[in-house]
Design a protein around this motif. Sequence first.
Motif, PDB file in Angstrom:
ATOM      1  N   TRP A 147      30.103  34.906  34.135  1.00  0.00           N
ATOM      2  CA  TRP A 147      31.437  35.754  34.107  1.00  0.00           C
ATOM      3  C   TRP A 147      32.235  34.688  33.930  1.00  0.00           C
ATOM      4  O   TRP A 147      33.329  34.853  33.075  1.00  0.00           O
ATOM      5  N   MET A 148      32.361  33.561  34.746  1.00  0.00           N
ATOM      6  CA  MET A 148      33.326  32.706  34.835  1.00  0.00           C
ATOM      7  C   MET A 148      33.495  31.792  33.436  1.00  0.00           C
ATOM      8  O   MET A 148      34.579  31.377  32.812  1.00  0.00           O
ATOM      9  N   ALA A 149      32.247  31.688  32.931  1.00  0.00           N
ATOM     10  CA  ALA A 149      32.197  30.902  31.661  1.00  0.00           C
ATOM     11  C   ALA A 149      32.762  31.647  30.379  1.00  0.00           C
ATOM     12  O   ALA A 149      33.613  31.146  29.541  1.00  0.00           O
ATOM     13  N   TYR A 199      31.135  37.703  44.872  1.00  0.00           N
ATOM     14  CA  TYR A 199      30.485  36.838  44.113  1.00  0.00           C
ATOM     15  C   TYR A 199      30.795  36.860  42.895  1.00  0.00           C
ATOM     16  O   TYR A 199      30.973  38.049  42.201  1.00  0.00           O
ATOM     17  N   LEU A 200      31.226  35.647  42.255  1.00  0.00           N
ATOM     18  CA  LEU A 200      31.338  35.279  41.008  1.00  0.00           C
ATOM     19  C   LEU A 200      30.277  34.900  40.235  1.00  0.00           C
ATOM     20  O   LEU A 200      29.825  33.866  40.600  1.00  0.00           O
ATOM     21  N   VAL A 226      39.911  40.524  42.599  1.00  0.00           N
ATOM     22  CA  VAL A 226      39.966  39.235  42.246  1.00  0.00           C
ATOM     23  C   VAL A 226      40.759  39.070  40.849  1.00  0.00           C
ATOM     24  O   VAL A 226      41.543  38.128  40.743  1.00  0.00           O
ATOM     25  N   ILE A 227      40.758  39.937  40.154  1.00  0.00           N
ATOM     26  CA  ILE A 227      41.672  40.181  38.950  1.00  0.00           C
ATOM     27  C   ILE A 227      43.237  40.100  39.352  1.00  0.00           C
ATOM     28  O   ILE A 227      44.074  39.429  38.642  1.00  0.00           O
ATOM     29  N   ALA A 228      43.457  40.861  40.510  1.00  0.00           N
ATOM     30  CA  ALA A 228      44.888  40.943  40.977  1.00  0.00           C
ATOM     31  C   ALA A 228      45.204  39.544  41.575  1.00  0.00           C
ATOM     32  O   ALA A 228      46.628  39.000  41.255  1.00  0.00           O
ATOM     33  N   VAL A 229      44.386  38.664  42.103  1.00  0.00           N
ATOM     34  CA  VAL A 229      44.599  37.763  42.906  1.00  0.00           C
ATOM     35  C   VAL A 229      44.870  36.648  41.704  1.00  0.00           C
ATOM     36  O   VAL A 229      45.746  35.690  41.642  1.00  0.00           O
ATOM     37  N   ALA A 230      43.883  36.652  40.633  1.00  0.00           N
ATOM     38  CA  ALA A 230      44.165  35.586  39.570  1.00  0.00           C
ATOM     39  C   ALA A 230      45.543  36.033  38.768  1.00  0.00           C
ATOM     40  O   ALA A 230      46.200  34.777  38.490  1.00  0.00           O
ATOM     41  N   VAL A 249      40.802  27.138  40.160  1.00  0.00           N
ATOM     42  CA  VAL A 249      41.562  27.884  41.265  1.00  0.00           C
ATOM     43  C   VAL A 249      41.032  29.282  41.713  1.00  0.00           C
ATOM     44  O   VAL A 249      40.932  29.669  42.776  1.00  0.00           O
ATOM     45  N   LEU A 250      40.721  30.176  40.658  1.00  0.00           N
ATOM     46  CA  LEU A 250      40.192  31.318  40.864  1.00  0.00           C
ATOM     47  C   LEU A 250      38.761  31.273  41.402  1.00  0.00           C
ATOM     48  O   LEU A 250      38.581  32.098  42.386  1.00  0.00           O
ATOM     49  N   ILE A 251      37.886  30.205  41.155  1.00  0.00           N
ATOM     50  CA  ILE A 251      36.495  30.121  41.769  1.00  0.00           C
ATOM     51  C   ILE A 251      36.935  29.950  43.185  1.00  0.00           C
ATOM     52  O   ILE A 251      36.076  30.449  43.912  1.00  0.00           O
ATOM     53  N   LEU A 252      37.759  28.865  43.346  1.00  0.00           N
ATOM     54  CA  LEU A 252      37.908  28.317  44.662  1.00  0.00           C
ATOM     55  C   LEU A 252      38.452  29.423  45.739  1.00  0.00           C
ATOM     56  O   LEU A 252      37.960  29.528  46.827  1.00  0.00           O
ATOM     57  N   VAL A 253      39.490  30.529  45.144  1.00  0.00           N
ATOM     58  CA  VAL A 253      39.793  31.502  46.012  1.00  0.00           C
ATOM     59  C   VAL A 253      38.749  32.398  46.289  1.00  0.00           C
ATOM     60  O   VAL A 253      38.636  32.896  47.446  1.00  0.00           O
ATOM     61  N   THR A 254      37.941  32.773  45.546  1.00  0.00           N
ATOM     62  CA  THR A 254      36.695  33.683  45.719  1.00  0.00           C
ATOM     63  C   THR A 254      35.721  33.079  47.043  1.00  0.00           C
ATOM     64  O   THR A 254      35.065  33.694  47.142  1.00  0.00           O
TER      65      THR A 254
END
Length: 184
Positions: free
Chosen positions: A152-154, A147-148, A94-98, A136-141
Amino acid sequence: MRLDEGRSRALRDVVMIPDVEDQGAIDLTTVIDGADGQAVDSTSGLNVRTGALQHYRLIGALLIALDLLCLTLALLAAHALRFDLIPDPNYVIVIAVAGLLWPGVFHALGLYAPQRLTGLEEFRRTTAAVGIGIIVLILVTFWSDVYLSRSWMAMTLVFALTLELTARMVVRAYVSRMHTRDRL
């Protein structure tokens, strides 16, 4: 063209005149100062502009690196606070995609051309870019098996916004200092 005696005007030849003796061309890139008749190389202004453009490109590359660093630090810090210190491989993906998506969002909002933005406009666009980047990061996951956590996202949003605005403020101060020294 008449020259006033008290004023200095520059005359520039705009036509290339072939040199009969060596079949070359006469260099007409000099400017003759009307007041004292001294020739000045007019390409020096072009070199200054080219140097400034290259310097702005380096600043843009620095901003890309800083954006990636800020995002990575924000994701890791939020993960460390929410879960444990070392993320598992799914979160590393996820970090790499972001990291791949983040500069695209910032570029789309014109944040890699600091010479074209006021401080307030850069603040507004940076805030929007961080928000869009997290969305966009949330949509990609949603399309992955990761699971995000909402917390964590906030936390990532808060950390990323703080880090990005701080980094941009430092770069803006650097650019301002370069302007006062006539290097840009």
